[in-house]
Design a protein around this motif. Structure first.
Motif, PDB file in Angstrom:
ATOM      1  N   VAL A 286       2.075  10.894  14.390  1.00  0.00           N
ATOM      2  CA  VAL A 286       1.598  10.131  13.150  1.00  0.00           C
ATOM      3  C   VAL A 286       2.063  10.464  11.898  1.00  0.00           C
ATOM      4  O   VAL A 286       2.459   9.559  11.044  1.00  0.00           O
ATOM      5  N   ALA A 287       1.946  11.727  11.618  1.00  0.00           N
ATOM      6  CA  ALA A 287       2.372  12.393  10.304  1.00  0.00           C
ATOM      7  C   ALA A 287       3.988  12.027  10.368  1.00  0.00           C
ATOM      8  O   ALA A 287       4.367  11.747   9.089  1.00  0.00           O
ATOM      9  N   GLY A 288       4.821  12.149  11.233  1.00  0.00           N
ATOM     10  CA  GLY A 288       6.195  11.752  11.328  1.00  0.00           C
ATOM     11  C   GLY A 288       6.385  10.127  11.028  1.00  0.00           C
ATOM     12  O   GLY A 288       7.372   9.894  10.097  1.00  0.00           O
TER      13      GLY A 288
ATOM     14  N   THR B 278       0.808  -1.127   0.076  1.00  0.00           N
ATOM     15  CA  THR B 278      -0.060  -0.049   0.203  1.00  0.00           C
ATOM     16  C   THR B 278       0.908   1.206   0.051  1.00  0.00           C
ATOM     17  O   THR B 278       2.145   1.343   0.630  1.00  0.00           O
ATOM     18  N   ARG B 279       0.303   2.203  -0.670  1.00  0.00           N
ATOM     19  CA  ARG B 279       0.968   3.554  -0.697  1.00  0.00           C
ATOM     20  C   ARG B 279       0.782   4.143   0.854  1.00  0.00           C
ATOM     21  O   ARG B 279      -0.236   4.243   1.245  1.00  0.00           O
ATOM     22  N   PRO B 280       1.913   4.641   1.481  1.00  0.00           N
ATOM     23  CA  PRO B 280       1.974   5.339   2.569  1.00  0.00           C
ATOM     24  C   PRO B 280       1.032   6.607   2.874  1.00  0.00           C
ATOM     25  O   PRO B 280       1.361   7.157   1.839  1.00  0.00           O
ATOM     26  N   SER B 281       0.178   6.642   3.503  1.00  0.00           N
ATOM     27  CA  SER B 281      -0.727   7.921   3.601  1.00  0.00           C
ATOM     28  C   SER B 281      -1.258   7.929   5.028  1.00  0.00           C
ATOM     29  O   SER B 281      -1.223   6.796   5.866  1.00  0.00           O
ATOM     30  N   LEU B 282      -1.648   9.052   5.481  1.00  0.00           N
ATOM     31  CA  LEU B 282      -2.052   9.258   6.912  1.00  0.00           C
ATOM     32  C   LEU B 282      -3.314   8.258   6.868  1.00  0.00           C
ATOM     33  O   LEU B 282      -3.432   7.488   7.998  1.00  0.00           O
ATOM     34  N   ASP B 283      -4.087   8.097   6.047  1.00  0.00           N
ATOM     35  CA  ASP B 283      -5.489   7.375   6.180  1.00  0.00           C
ATOM     36  C   ASP B 283      -4.803   5.710   6.500  1.00  0.00           C
ATOM     37  O   ASP B 283      -5.398   5.241   7.551  1.00  0.00           O
ATOM     38  N   ALA B 284      -3.916   5.285   5.551  1.00  0.00           N
ATOM     39  CA  ALA B 284      -3.574   4.062   5.534  1.00  0.00           C
ATOM     40  C   ALA B 284      -2.889   3.618   6.920  1.00  0.00           C
ATOM     41  O   ALA B 284      -3.068   2.738   7.509  1.00  0.00           O
TER      42      ALA B 284
ATOM     43  N   ASP C 124       4.629  -5.341   6.344  1.00  0.00           N
ATOM     44  CA  ASP C 124       3.819  -6.127   5.637  1.00  0.00           C
ATOM     45  C   ASP C 124       3.120  -5.160   4.595  1.00  0.00           C
ATOM     46  O   ASP C 124       2.848  -5.622   3.387  1.00  0.00           O
ATOM     47  N   SER C 125       2.610  -3.891   4.927  1.00  0.00           N
ATOM     48  CA  SER C 125       1.760  -3.126   4.307  1.00  0.00           C
ATOM     49  C   SER C 125       2.693  -2.221   3.305  1.00  0.00           C
ATOM     50  O   SER C 125       2.144  -2.095   2.364  1.00  0.00           O
ATOM     51  N   PHE C 126       3.801  -1.730   3.817  1.00  0.00           N
ATOM     52  CA  PHE C 126       4.553  -0.740   2.942  1.00  0.00           C
ATOM     53  C   PHE C 126       5.929  -1.359   2.462  1.00  0.00           C
ATOM     54  O   PHE C 126       6.588  -0.641   1.819  1.00  0.00           O
ATOM     55  N   GLY C 127       6.416  -2.651   3.203  1.00  0.00           N
ATOM     56  CA  GLY C 127       7.451  -3.019   2.509  1.00  0.00           C
ATOM     57  C   GLY C 127       8.737  -2.343   3.136  1.00  0.00           C
ATOM     58  O   GLY C 127      10.002  -2.357   2.626  1.00  0.00           O
ATOM     59  N   VAL C 128       8.779  -1.592   4.202  1.00  0.00           N
ATOM     60  CA  VAL C 128       9.673  -0.968   5.033  1.00  0.00           C
ATOM     61  C   VAL C 128       9.987  -1.377   6.381  1.00  0.00           C
ATOM     62  O   VAL C 128       9.060  -1.917   7.236  1.00  0.00           O
TER      63      VAL C 128
END
Length: 81
Positions: free
Chosen positions: A67-69, A4-10, A51-55
């Motif tokens: 959270v934004a950080g 998934t692309r990292p975003s605040l909502d994700a 798992d979600s972002f691969g990082v």
């Protein structure tokens, strides 16, 4: 792996799923330490972020950011990995 692309909502969705917090309590300027993140939750959170972002985010880094950080940290790691 479907990343998934990292975003605040994700990231907020992951936090709601892994921590005992309401979605309304999660805002961009909320320090991660205020979300009652205990050590087990931090481990689970780092695994879910991978798992979600691969990082890879180190456990120690979680408590040092808002959270934004955290979103910015994920994005910076995403561009390097």
């Amino acid at each position: 792996m479907n990343l998934t692309r990292p975003s605040l909502d994700a990231v907020a969705d992951i936090l709601v799923g892994k921590l005992d917090v309401e979605r309304e309590a999660i805002g961009p300027d909320v320090p991660m330490g205020e979300l009652a993140v205990d050590s087990l939750a931090v481990v689970e959170l780092t695994l879910q972020l991978k798992d979600s972002f691969g990082v890879t985010i180190e456990e120690e880094e979680i408590g040092l950011v808002t959270v934004a950080g955290l979103v910015e940290l994920i994005e910076s790691r995403d561009s390097r990995e």
